[in-house]
Design an enzyme around this catalytic site. Sequence first.
Site, PDB file in Angstrom:
ATOM      1  N   GLU A 129       0.847  -1.198   0.000  1.00  0.00           N
ATOM      2  CA  GLU A 129       0.000   0.000   0.000  1.00  0.00           C
ATOM      3  C   GLU A 129       0.883   1.249   0.000  1.00  0.00           C
ATOM      4  O   GLU A 129       2.073   1.196   0.271  1.00  0.00           O
ATOM      5  CB  GLU A 129      -0.916   0.041   1.235  1.00  0.00           C
TER       6      GLU A 129
ATOM      7  N   ASN B 154      -6.041   5.405   6.661  1.00  0.00           N
ATOM      8  CA  ASN B 154      -5.507   4.664   5.516  1.00  0.00           C
ATOM      9  C   ASN B 154      -4.507   5.509   4.739  1.00  0.00           C
ATOM     10  O   ASN B 154      -3.373   5.669   5.164  1.00  0.00           O
ATOM     11  CB  ASN B 154      -6.627   4.098   4.638  1.00  0.00           C
TER      12      ASN B 154
ATOM     13  N   ASP C 175     -17.036   0.371  10.100  1.00  0.00           N
ATOM     14  CA  ASP C 175     -16.432  -0.941  10.303  1.00  0.00           C
ATOM     15  C   ASP C 175     -16.422  -1.684   8.965  1.00  0.00           C
ATOM     16  O   ASP C 175     -17.443  -2.202   8.525  1.00  0.00           O
ATOM     17  CB  ASP C 175     -17.229  -1.723  11.359  1.00  0.00           C
TER      18      ASP C 175
ATOM     19  N   ASN D   5      -9.668   7.723   0.095  1.00  0.00           N
ATOM     20  CA  ASN D   5      -8.548   6.801  -0.056  1.00  0.00           C
ATOM     21  C   ASN D   5      -7.379   7.525  -0.731  1.00  0.00           C
ATOM     22  O   ASN D   5      -6.879   8.508  -0.212  1.00  0.00           O
ATOM     23  CB  ASN D   5      -9.010   5.561  -0.817  1.00  0.00           C
TER      24      ASN D   5
ATOM     25  N   ASP E 113      -9.049   3.082  -5.512  1.00  0.00           N
ATOM     26  CA  ASP E 113      -8.244   2.952  -4.286  1.00  0.00           C
ATOM     27  C   ASP E 113      -7.081   3.934  -4.419  1.00  0.00           C
ATOM     28  O   ASP E 113      -7.270   5.140  -4.324  1.00  0.00           O
ATOM     29  CB  ASP E 113      -7.790   1.502  -4.129  1.00  0.00           C
TER      30      ASP E 113
END
Length: 286
Positions: free
Chosen positions: A17, A99, A117, A153, A200
């Site tokens: 990532e 993130n 969640d 993201n 993403d």
Amino acid sequence: MQHRKSESLVEGLCFGEGPRWRNGRLWFSDMYGYKIFSVDLAGEIETITEVPKQPSGLGWLPNGDLLFVSMLDRRIMRLGPDGTKVHSDLSELIEHPCNDMIVDAVGNAYVGNYGFDLDLVMKGEGRPQETHLVCVTPEGDAFKVGDPLLFPNGMVITPDGGTLIVAETFGARLTAFDLSASGELTNGRIWASLEGIHPDGITLDADGAIWIASPRAKSVFRIAEGGQVLEAIELEQDCFACMLGGEDGKTLFMLTAGTFDGRESKERKTGRVEVVAVDVPKAGLP
């Protein structure tokens, strides 16, 4: 469209990532391997640091200190000559894991977070909830910015430093904001609606198009403002993040994996850094 075939630069990762190109190397997090690495174009890999609470987004302050996201304890950490310290604790501002992150030219860090969640939603037992990006100043002060987003993201900042574009994974869109020197995000608008594409990680090129990693599509897509798909590159595995870099800015790095599940990622270690040459070089930040 031109057919492009990727090659593996790194294999045997758990789950890559947050890729960033800096000083002739690709820097990235192995989220479920709990480490940050860098690698050169010959595949020589170096461990930068270990992150017990899962690393994700990366960036640098103007003095060269590395900032990185520690996901599960919702902290931004700072690695400098005197070691690793807490740069900012975001746990009072957000309830779910952090993130991705981008750091602008003056050192403001913009941090995404799940907002709900994720495990429950993936099981069909909950619904996605909106959340906000958090801005962390170079001094470590933190505050929410911009409009509510559905799973913010990957992010890019345009070359003039005036626009931040963020991928909303569960919103299936890219959203742009005007970016101020104080860190505020204003004038939110849809940069591209993405039917069937759930963005993403993203990376910006010199023509103003954005490469998008789209989990479950086994492809990366080059998108024009407005949403037109200019190009697609098919892959063997799902791609979760991408970054333009290389000496001429025309190497597209793609972080792929055979699973997103944490346990399976640690057992199977299908994570790769794949590379392919493209026509238009990198632009903007990161």
